[in-house]
Design a protein around this motif. Sequence first.
Motif, PDB file in Angstrom:
ATOM      1  N   ALA A  37       4.674 -19.846  57.071  1.00  0.00           N
ATOM      2  CA  ALA A  37       4.404 -20.899  55.951  1.00  0.00           C
ATOM      3  C   ALA A  37       5.584 -22.040  55.961  1.00  0.00           C
ATOM      4  N   MET A  38       6.661 -21.507  56.017  1.00  0.00           N
ATOM      5  CA  MET A  38       7.947 -22.392  55.808  1.00  0.00           C
ATOM      6  C   MET A  38       7.822 -23.322  56.928  1.00  0.00           C
ATOM      7  N   GLN A  39       7.513 -22.891  57.991  1.00  0.00           N
ATOM      8  CA  GLN A  39       7.389 -23.722  59.331  1.00  0.00           C
ATOM      9  C   GLN A  39       6.486 -24.891  59.133  1.00  0.00           C
ATOM     10  N   GLY A  40       5.320 -24.488  58.372  1.00  0.00           N
ATOM     11  CA  GLY A  40       4.298 -25.368  58.188  1.00  0.00           C
ATOM     12  C   GLY A  40       4.665 -26.509  56.940  1.00  0.00           C
ATOM     13  N   GLY A  41       5.903 -26.215  56.197  1.00  0.00           N
ATOM     14  CA  GLY A  41       6.505 -27.210  55.336  1.00  0.00           C
ATOM     15  C   GLY A  41       6.344 -26.610  53.943  1.00  0.00           C
ATOM     16  N   ALA A  42       5.774 -25.423  53.759  1.00  0.00           N
ATOM     17  CA  ALA A  42       5.839 -24.585  52.539  1.00  0.00           C
ATOM     18  C   ALA A  42       6.895 -24.043  51.949  1.00  0.00           C
ATOM     19  N   LYS A  43       7.321 -24.238  50.801  1.00  0.00           N
ATOM     20  CA  LYS A  43       8.580 -23.785  49.948  1.00  0.00           C
ATOM     21  C   LYS A  43       8.135 -22.451  49.329  1.00  0.00           C
ATOM     22  N   VAL A  44       8.970 -21.372  49.758  1.00  0.00           N
ATOM     23  CA  VAL A  44       8.758 -20.098  49.260  1.00  0.00           C
ATOM     24  C   VAL A  44       9.796 -19.481  48.443  1.00  0.00           C
ATOM     25  N   ALA A  45       9.304 -18.908  47.260  1.00  0.00           N
ATOM     26  CA  ALA A  45      10.235 -18.126  46.156  1.00  0.00           C
ATOM     27  C   ALA A  45       9.667 -16.736  45.964  1.00  0.00           C
ATOM     28  N   HIS A  46      10.640 -16.058  45.458  1.00  0.00           N
ATOM     29  CA  HIS A  46      10.437 -14.578  45.215  1.00  0.00           C
ATOM     30  C   HIS A  46      10.728 -14.119  43.705  1.00  0.00           C
ATOM     31  N   ALA A  47       9.728 -13.414  43.231  1.00  0.00           N
ATOM     32  CA  ALA A  47       9.711 -12.806  41.708  1.00  0.00           C
ATOM     33  C   ALA A  47       9.662 -11.321  41.806  1.00  0.00           C
ATOM     34  N   PRO A  48      10.681 -10.442  41.514  1.00  0.00           N
ATOM     35  CA  PRO A  48      10.672  -9.177  41.669  1.00  0.00           C
ATOM     36  C   PRO A  48       9.582  -8.522  40.656  1.00  0.00           C
ATOM     37  N   SER A  49       9.069  -9.174  39.636  1.00  0.00           N
ATOM     38  CA  SER A  49       8.398  -8.648  38.774  1.00  0.00           C
ATOM     39  C   SER A  49       7.465  -9.706  38.177  1.00  0.00           C
ATOM     40  N   VAL A  50       6.289  -9.198  37.317  1.00  0.00           N
ATOM     41  CA  VAL A  50       5.113 -10.057  36.992  1.00  0.00           C
ATOM     42  C   VAL A  50       6.115 -10.772  35.793  1.00  0.00           C
ATOM     43  N   GLU A  51       6.957 -10.192  35.193  1.00  0.00           N
ATOM     44  CA  GLU A  51       7.790 -11.109  33.658  1.00  0.00           C
ATOM     45  C   GLU A  51       8.644 -12.054  34.388  1.00  0.00           C
ATOM     46  N   ILE A  52       9.274 -11.949  35.536  1.00  0.00           N
ATOM     47  CA  ILE A  52      10.028 -12.892  36.169  1.00  0.00           C
ATOM     48  C   ILE A  52       9.223 -13.965  36.831  1.00  0.00           C
ATOM     49  N   ALA A  53       8.097 -13.690  37.311  1.00  0.00           N
ATOM     50  CA  ALA A  53       6.966 -14.864  37.950  1.00  0.00           C
ATOM     51  C   ALA A  53       6.753 -15.524  36.773  1.00  0.00           C
ATOM     52  N   LEU A  54       6.167 -15.032  35.688  1.00  0.00           N
ATOM     53  CA  LEU A  54       6.002 -15.858  34.505  1.00  0.00           C
ATOM     54  C   LEU A  54       6.995 -16.811  34.057  1.00  0.00           C
ATOM     55  N   ALA A  55       8.255 -16.291  34.226  1.00  0.00           N
ATOM     56  CA  ALA A  55       9.347 -17.030  33.537  1.00  0.00           C
ATOM     57  C   ALA A  55       9.610 -18.267  34.488  1.00  0.00           C
ATOM     58  N   SER A  56       9.335 -17.943  35.814  1.00  0.00           N
ATOM     59  CA  SER A  56       9.681 -19.060  36.608  1.00  0.00           C
ATOM     60  C   SER A  56       8.749 -19.986  36.525  1.00  0.00           C
ATOM     61  N   LEU A  57       7.204 -19.712  36.456  1.00  0.00           N
ATOM     62  CA  LEU A  57       6.270 -20.573  36.263  1.00  0.00           C
ATOM     63  C   LEU A  57       6.298 -21.536  34.757  1.00  0.00           C
ATOM     64  N   ARG A  58       6.824 -20.740  33.805  1.00  0.00           N
ATOM     65  CA  ARG A  58       7.015 -21.247  32.580  1.00  0.00           C
ATOM     66  C   ARG A  58       8.287 -22.549  32.717  1.00  0.00           C
ATOM     67  N   ALA A  59       9.166 -22.196  33.603  1.00  0.00           N
ATOM     68  CA  ALA A  59      10.348 -23.069  33.719  1.00  0.00           C
ATOM     69  C   ALA A  59       9.995 -24.278  34.501  1.00  0.00           C
ATOM     70  N   GLY A  60       8.698 -24.483  35.179  1.00  0.00           N
ATOM     71  CA  GLY A  60       8.299 -25.532  35.798  1.00  0.00           C
ATOM     72  C   GLY A  60       8.651 -25.508  37.299  1.00  0.00           C
ATOM     73  N   ARG A  61       8.991 -24.385  37.776  1.00  0.00           N
ATOM     74  CA  ARG A  61       9.210 -24.371  39.196  1.00  0.00           C
ATOM     75  C   ARG A  61       7.798 -24.358  40.055  1.00  0.00           C
ATOM     76  N   GLY A  62       6.895 -23.793  39.189  1.00  0.00           N
ATOM     77  CA  GLY A  62       5.560 -24.139  39.616  1.00  0.00           C
ATOM     78  C   GLY A  62       5.195 -23.126  40.911  1.00  0.00           C
ATOM     79  N   ALA A  63       3.844 -23.077  41.264  1.00  0.00           N
ATOM     80  CA  ALA A  63       3.404 -22.690  42.456  1.00  0.00           C
ATOM     81  C   ALA A  63       2.066 -22.994  42.870  1.00  0.00           C
ATOM     82  N   ASP A  64       1.777 -23.354  44.197  1.00  0.00           N
ATOM     83  CA  ASP A  64       0.439 -23.586  44.476  1.00  0.00           C
ATOM     84  C   ASP A  64      -0.497 -22.228  44.814  1.00  0.00           C
ATOM     85  N   LEU A  65       0.521 -21.311  45.022  1.00  0.00           N
ATOM     86  CA  LEU A  65      -0.539 -19.868  45.419  1.00  0.00           C
ATOM     87  C   LEU A  65       0.528 -18.748  45.105  1.00  0.00           C
TER      88      LEU A  65
END
Length: 453
Positions: A20-48
């Motif tokens: 995915a990264m070779q295709g130009g994607a930016k990849v981030a990791h969140a160990p839990s649902v709570e951390i994922a939601l915090a990341s999304l709220r913080a505006g770091r966003g995700a397409d998938l």
Amino acid sequence: MRLLIVGALEGQLSEATKLAMQGGAKVAHAPSVEIALASLRAGRGADLLLVDVMADIAGLIAAMDAERIVAPVVACGTETNAAAAVNAIRAGAKEYIPLPPDAELIAAVIAAVARESTEFLFRDPAMARVVQMASQIAASEASVLITGESGTGKEVMAKYIHAHSKRAGRPFISINCAAIPEALLESELFGHEKGAFTGAVARRVGKFEEASGGTLLLDEISEMDIRLQAKLLRAIQERLIDRVGGARPVPVDIRILATSNRNLSEAVREGTFREDLMFRLNVVNLKLPPLRQRPADIAALAEHFVVKYAKANGLPPRTLTDAARDELLRAPWPGNVRELENTLHRAVLLSSGDEIGPEAILMPDGTGLSEITRSISAVAAEKAAAATQGLVGRTVADVERELIIDTLGHTLGNRTHAANILGISIRTLRNKLNQYADEGTLVPEPAERRSVA
């Protein structure tokens, strides 16, 4: 593309994420649902989001829906987790990928679920001229207003401009101003602090901050309440926004694109849109012609949709007959490209052989396209005949007088607006009105003069 991996999947998806990264994607990791939601709220966003099937996917999707965070979710888990996989799909996950993973399979699913095409199909000279202009101004920082009827491809054009701009590697964020209730739109645009209003469970970064460094598309901008337009104008002019409940302004670096299916100049005259905001947005105007004015695009898009939906539904290749193609070219397509796509999808499913004839091209209620076309033609002919009949026996002077008086009534007596609509000078209009008044015709007074009287 921005990919967020949620749960204990980082090691198992390492090869897939490399692809995915070779295709130009930016990849981030969140160990839990709570951390994922915090990341999304913080505006770091995700397409998938790729989410461990054993995580609380239902809770994640419910929280995203409640906070209006839009991104597709794909569940991942071992083949023995059949019940969890079913529950994930029922909760709203778009796909389920079994583990251990096939890296190429995951890369294909990522592309299928999250891909947003920035190139679009066109063949007609009318559309080619608009695309050429879009290509010329894409690299600039100018705001662009994209206008046209619903379904003509305004959002696709916005993505094309972003993809060909200097900000192409940065976020492209879109917000539909017509789809979000007025009371929530300010928070969606500018974000909010925790406790700023009922339901604000945590700080949330708005679309302006999420798009910082990239492009923000204000879809259907004409539907925004005029009171919020003042705050939007300040944000665009000063590149500063205030979160709801915030204590200090936040700087943003964005390019603004906007779309509208309404005439903003008319909205300004009606008092529902700020003139200064219109000028700020309308540095460049790209007006997309309706599909009925792009016959070459109808043919090209029809062939494309036939191939696309035959493949998507696991059907053998289909082709359009000449008769079917002629029917498509004669149709008015009030819903434009969106309506054409739905019609061809339906035709692919209804056709019984390798060819799609006119009998397979039906409206949702089962009405044939040829019937619709004939009906519209008959109504147009009747109206034209009635209009012509109404003019027979009347002098040109009589018809001219009635047209001028009716137009003046439409503009509430405003001489300048009436002259602009009629395409004549204000002096000519005044001379005509003086003549009609002398002949005893009642001439509408300006609205402000009537109110004083």
